[in-house]
Each structure stands twice: as structure tokens, then as C-alpha cells.
Design a protein around this motif. Structure first.
Motif, PDB file in Angstrom:
ATOM      1  N   ALA A 130      15.740  -9.022   9.563  1.00 56.94           N
ATOM      2  CA  ALA A 130      15.083  -7.714   9.391  1.00 56.94           C
ATOM      3  C   ALA A 130      14.604  -7.481   7.957  1.00 56.94           C
ATOM      4  N   SER A 131      15.073  -8.302   6.974  1.00 58.59           N
ATOM      5  CA  SER A 131      14.669  -8.075   5.578  1.00 58.59           C
ATOM      6  C   SER A 131      13.178  -8.389   5.380  1.00 58.59           C
ATOM      7  N   THR A 132      12.598  -9.188   6.279  1.00 58.49           N
ATOM      8  CA  THR A 132      11.160  -9.457   6.217  1.00 58.49           C
ATOM      9  C   THR A 132      10.501  -8.782   7.415  1.00 58.49           C
ATOM     10  N   VAL A 133       9.918  -7.608   7.199  1.00 61.79           N
ATOM     11  CA  VAL A 133       9.297  -6.883   8.318  1.00 61.79           C
ATOM     12  C   VAL A 133       8.015  -7.598   8.734  1.00 61.79           C
ATOM     13  N   PRO A 134       7.618  -7.523  10.021  1.00 65.43           N
ATOM     14  CA  PRO A 134       6.395  -8.215  10.469  1.00 65.43           C
ATOM     15  C   PRO A 134       5.161  -7.813   9.662  1.00 65.43           C
ATOM     16  N   GLN A 135       5.152  -6.547   9.210  1.00 65.17           N
ATOM     17  CA  GLN A 135       3.978  -6.054   8.478  1.00 65.17           C
ATOM     18  C   GLN A 135       3.812  -6.723   7.097  1.00 65.17           C
ATOM     19  N   ALA A 136       4.875  -7.389   6.629  1.00 62.80           N
ATOM     20  CA  ALA A 136       4.795  -8.061   5.323  1.00 62.80           C
ATOM     21  C   ALA A 136       3.666  -9.094   5.310  1.00 62.80           C
ATOM     22  N   ASP A 137       3.328  -9.609   6.497  1.00 63.95           N
ATOM     23  CA  ASP A 137       2.275 -10.620   6.597  1.00 63.95           C
ATOM     24  C   ASP A 137       0.913 -10.060   6.142  1.00 63.95           C
ATOM     25  N   TYR A 138       0.756  -8.729   6.234  1.00 63.21           N
ATOM     26  CA  TYR A 138      -0.511  -8.131   5.798  1.00 63.21           C
ATOM     27  C   TYR A 138      -0.611  -8.063   4.274  1.00 63.21           C
ATOM     28  N   ILE A 139       0.550  -7.933   3.612  1.00 65.13           N
ATOM     29  CA  ILE A 139       0.547  -7.677   2.170  1.00 65.13           C
ATOM     30  C   ILE A 139      -0.136  -8.809   1.406  1.00 65.13           C
ATOM     31  N   TRP A 140       0.305 -10.043   1.633  1.00 64.72           N
ATOM     32  CA  TRP A 140      -0.263 -11.145   0.852  1.00 64.72           C
ATOM     33  C   TRP A 140      -1.751 -11.322   1.158  1.00 64.72           C
ATOM     34  N   ARG A 141      -2.134 -11.028   2.408  1.00 63.38           N
ATOM     35  CA  ARG A 141      -3.550 -11.173   2.788  1.00 63.38           C
ATOM     36  C   ARG A 141      -4.414 -10.126   2.070  1.00 63.38           C
TER      37      ARG A 141
END
Length: 522
Positions: free
Chosen positions: A205-216
Motif C-alpha cells: 500500500a506504500s506505493t499507490v496505483p496513482q504514483a504511476d502518473y507522477i513520473w509521467r
């Protein structure tokens, strides 16, 4: 012909500093803003990519990129830059600066956007797409080096030429700063919206799925400043020096310059005999070039090569140094988004306190104390501070002394930018003949990027702990941070020695420096 030539160029050399000069700084500088943003923002997102795509169930530490993937993601843009510098440098002398200039910017914008997209969701396909587009992004960035420097040097008057070229390069500082600030804003917004526990509490849970948008989002934003200046780049006329000395079209050169600079250039519009060609149009690989500019080219290539080994090894791996001295807490005590925020904050502080001021100190003093003095002083202090960090390294790692370490580390950066990082960019644009200027700048810059690749990849492996058990996952044992810093100190000292091959160009016209005056008068 010689008289005509000199009249147009002399008008440029003595032209007052005008609004158009500042417009040119912004137009050329936006490329560097994008370059710096793109090259350095990748170091902000590598830790997050490791957490998202290389998570290992049951591991006490968050996932990290495997060594080969990390090296590829960090270094592939540098490889593209090296190729772009050589290719576009040569093309800029063949086709003219202006015709190639819009192309590099378009390539940068498209590839910035594309590097935030990925085909497939498997780690391998995401990384492959990222690396592919970052290579071509680097290729576009590479073209910007010789073209921006050459265009600015050929537009400027001789009194403030150094400051103008340095100001274009100084936009890099704002690019690094913007990268850090924007990453902080995005990560803070996502962190507030999507609360997540630390890795220790709940690894998944420490890496939320939405984190994938941040780097992009962070990577794609690099396209914006480039796109904003695209129109203005297309409107820029060809430089008078290229038109006059290389294309041999005096009338066009005079007309172009009268349009953008408030200089009345009349005499040059008389007839120019097309049969008159400079006798001395020696090529890059001729004996004459070797005799006249061989040592100069060795000086510009070697100093840029040595500088970038030190500069990039520090810059791309700032976050590892921050972690090592405890500025960024252990990864397991943070969630993925918080980690991006912490790394961005540390990088922004260093940029604000040392990187940006260093660049602008060069702009302020380069035409007063000269290129040679600034480069010599910069290499000297970088050597001193590197050794001061390296020898008592264990002293700096104690909690009470960490602030001292960061101050010394910041000063190294300050003197890199108020020193060789700026001057190695300025000088190659001033000392070679117009027909080879862009090519020679490209060769010097590519040699620098070769140093950057050695610095970035070499440091990644060298700085690993000497005890293999304590090295990062997948890495062999290295020589440790202390010995790596000693090695970088030696590299800086060699840079100081090679500086003696580079001539001083303060206050002289470009034709005086390159010997084209003598050629024209023969």
C-alpha cells in the motif's frame, strides 16, 4: 570583399546591447532550460520507478531499479546527446544555423511527451519505451549545444559576448530549479490526495496505483518550455557571420542584421563579386587547421571532458549522497510519493543555494575577468573542496557535521558553475572559424558528454560500498564514496592543467580569434 566582410561584422561587434540580444538569450536559453529539466528530472523519478516496477514481496527495502536498467535509464539520454552534438554541429556548418534550429526543438518536444507514455505495462516494455524516447530526446538536446552557442556568439557584440553566451547556458540552472519545484508540487498534491502508509507499515500500500502518473507528468512537462519558443525560433534570421563568411552572401547578411538590430549597414549592399573566394578555406582535418587550432581543440575537448566526469557524477547521484549523509531518511520509512518530494526538495535547495548563483556569477564577471581566469579558479576550488570532502569523509558522516558536508558540497557546485561548467561552453563558440565553428563546438561538447557518461556510469559502480554485503542490490563492491571523491579531485586537477591550452577571447572579435581577418586580407 575583405573590406565588405569586415564592415558588416564590425557593425555587429560594436553594436549597442539591444532588446533583440535579450530576446535571443530567451529563445536560445529555452532549449537549455528544457535540456537541464529533462536530463536532471530523471534522477528524481528513478527511485519511484524501482518501487512501482521492481517491487519484491517480503523484501525489507523498497524495490530499486536493477543496475543495468538504472544505468540505461540514467545514461541513455547522455548517449543520445553525444550523437546529437556531433551530428547537428556538423549540420549547422553545412546547412546554416537557423535551418537546423527548429528541428532540434521539435525533436525535444515530441520525445519529452513520448517519454511519459509507454507501450505495455510490463517493467521491460515500460523501461524499453522510456529508454528509446529518452535517447532521441538526448539527440535533440545534443543539437541545441553547438547551435545555441554559435548563434549567440555570432549575434553578440564583442564587449558583452561572453555574458550573452553564458546567460544562454545559465538557463540550465532555472531548468534544474523548475524540475525540482514542479516535482515537489506534483508529489505534494498527490500525497495529500492519496494517503499511503510507509513501506515499513505496508509494503504494497506504500506505493499507490496513482504514483504511476507522477513520473509521467514530471517527464512530459519538459515539452512545454520548448514548445513555447518554437515559433520564435523559426522567425530568427540566419546569423550574419554564417551568411557573410560561409554562404558568402553579403547583401543578405546586411539586410538580415538591419532588420533585427538597430544598426544601419549600407556600404555592404554594393555588388559582391561571386568569383572572390577566400583562399584560406582549410577543412577540419587539414594540416593548416592542426597548426592553427589543433591545440585549441585539444584544450576545449579535454577540459570539457574532465569537467563533466566530475560534474555529472555528482549531479545525477546527488540523491545517493543525500541518503548517505542522512539528509533523506531511509527509503523504508517513507511511502513512494513522499520519497519523490524529499529528493526533489534536497535537489532544489542545492540548485537554489549554489547552482543558480554560480551560473549568474559567471554571466556578471566573464567579460570583466575573462574566461581563462574563471575556468582556472573554478577547477582550483573544485579540486580543493573535493579533497576537503574526501579525506575526512568519515568525519562528515557524523550527524553533527552533516550541514558542513552539504555546505562544502554546495560550494563545489558553485565553483563548477562559476567556473568551467560555463566557460567550457562559451569558449569553443568564439575561437574557431565560422565555417567550422558549430562543428568544433559539437566535438568539444560531445567530448564533454563522453566524460558525463563515464562520470554517471562509473560513479554508479565506483561509489558502492567496499563490502559487497553493504552494496546496493545487484551491484559489485566498489571503492566507496571516499575514494570516489578522491578520484574526482584528481580529475579536477587535470582539468586545471589542460586549461592552459585554451586561449583568452575576452574583448576580441570572433574573426580576430579565429584568424579569419588575416585570411580575408591575404
Amino acid at each position: 570583399m575583405a573590406g565588405d566582410n569586415l564592415k558588416v561584422l564590425n557593425a555587429l561587434d560594436v553594436a549597442k546591447t539591444q532588446w533583440y540580444h535579450f530576446t535571443a538569450i530567451i529563445i536560445a536559453g529555452m532549449g537549455f532550460f528544457t535540456d537541464a529539466y529533462d536530463l536532471f528530472c530523471i534522477s528524481l523519478v528513478t527511485k519511484m520507478l524501482g518501487r512501482i516496477y521492481y517491487h519484491v514481496d517480503g523484501s525489507p527495502k523498497p524495490g530499486t531499479l536493477p543496475p543495468n536498467v538504472s544505468a540505461a535509464v540514467n545514461g541513455v539520454a547522455l548517449c543520445g546527446t553525444l550523437a546529437g552534438q556531433l551530428f547537428f554541429g556538423w549540420l549547422g556548418d553545412k546547412m546554416g544555423r537557423k535551418r537546423v534550429y527548429g528541428l532540434t526543438l521539435m525533436l525535444m518536444s515530441v520525445c519529452s511527451l513520448a517519454s511519459g507514455l509507454s507501450f505495455g505495462s510490463e517493467p521491460k516494455s515500460v523501461m524499453a519505451t522510456l529508454c528509446f524516447f529518452r535517447f532521441w530526446l538526448g539527440f535533440g538536446i545534443g543539437g541545441d549545444y553547438p547551435l545555441s552557442a554559435t548563434i549567440m556568439s555570432e549575434y553578440a557584440n564583442k564587449k558583452t559576448r561572453g555574458a550573452f553566451i553564458a546567460a544562454v547556458f545559465a538557463m540550465q540552472g532555472f531548468g534544474i530549479l523548475s524540475g525540482g519545484i514542479f516535482a515537489m508540487i506534483i508529489s505534494a498534491a498527490f500525497n495529500a490526495r492519496f494517503k499511503a502508509p510507509t513501506y515499513e507499515v505496508d509494503p504494497i500500500a506504500s506505493t499507490v496505483p496513482q504514483a504511476d502518473y507522477i513520473w509521467r507528468i514530471i517527464l512530459m512537462l519538459g515539452a512545454l518550455p520548448a514548445l513555447l519558443t518554437f515559433y520564435w525560433r523559426l522567425k530568427m534570421p540566419e546569423t550574419a557571420r554564417y551568411t557573410a563568411l560561409v554562404a558568402k552572401n553579403m547583401k543578405q547578411a546586411a539586410a538580415d542584421m538591419s532588420k533585427v538590430l538597430q544598426v544601419d549597414i549600407e556600404a555592404e549592399q554594393q555588388k559582391v563579386e561571386p568569383t572572390v573566394v577566400q583562399q584560406n578555406s582549410f577543412g577540419l582535418f587539414s594540416k593548416q587547421f592542426l597548426c592553427r587550432h589543433g591545440l585549441h581543440l585539444l584544450g576545449t575537448t579535454s577540459t570539457w571532458f574532465l569537467l563533466d566526469i566530475a560534474f555529472y557524477s555528482q549531479n545525477l547521484f546527488q540523491k545517493d549522497i543525500f541518503s548517505a549523509i542522512g539528509w533523506i531518511p531511509p527509503a523504508k520509512t517513507m511511502n513512494a510519493i513522499e520519497e519523490v518530494f524529499r529528493i526533489a526538495r534536497a535537489q532544489t535547495l542545492i540548485a537554489l543555494c549554489s547552482t543558480v548563483p554560480g551560473y549568474w556569477f559567471t554571466v556578471a564577471f566573464i567579460d570583466i575577468i575573462g574566461r581563462f581566469a574563471i575556468q582556472l579558479m573554478g577547477f582550483f576550488f573544485m579540486t580543493v573542496f573535493m579533497f576537503a570532502l574526501a579525506f575526512p569523509y568519515n568525519h562528515w558522516t557524523h550527524k553533527d557535521n552533516r550541514i558542513g558536508f552539504v555546505i562544502m558540497y554546495s560550494l563545489t557546485f558553485f565553483f563548477a558553475n562559476f567556473g568551467p561548467n560555463a566557460t567550457t561552453f562559451v569558449v569553443p563558440a568564439e575561437i574557431f572559424p565560422a565555417r567550422l565553428r558549430s562543428t568544433c563546438h559539437g566535438i568539444s561538447a560531445a567530448s564533454g558528454k563522453l566524460g558525463a557518461i563515464i562520470g554517471a556510469f562509473g560513479f554508479l559502480y565506483l561509489a558502492q560500498n567496499q563490502d559487497k554485503a553493504k552494496a546496493d542490490a545487484g551491484y559489485p563492491a566498489g571503492i566507496g564514496v571516499k575514494n570516489s571523491l578522491i578520484l574526482l579531485g584528481v580529475v579536477n586537477f587535470l582539468g586545471l592543467l589542460f586549461t592552459f591550452l585554451v586561449p583568452e577571447s575576452k574583448g576580441k572579435s570572433l574573426e580576430e580569434m579565429s584568424g579569419e581577418n588575416e585570411d580575408a586580407n591575404e
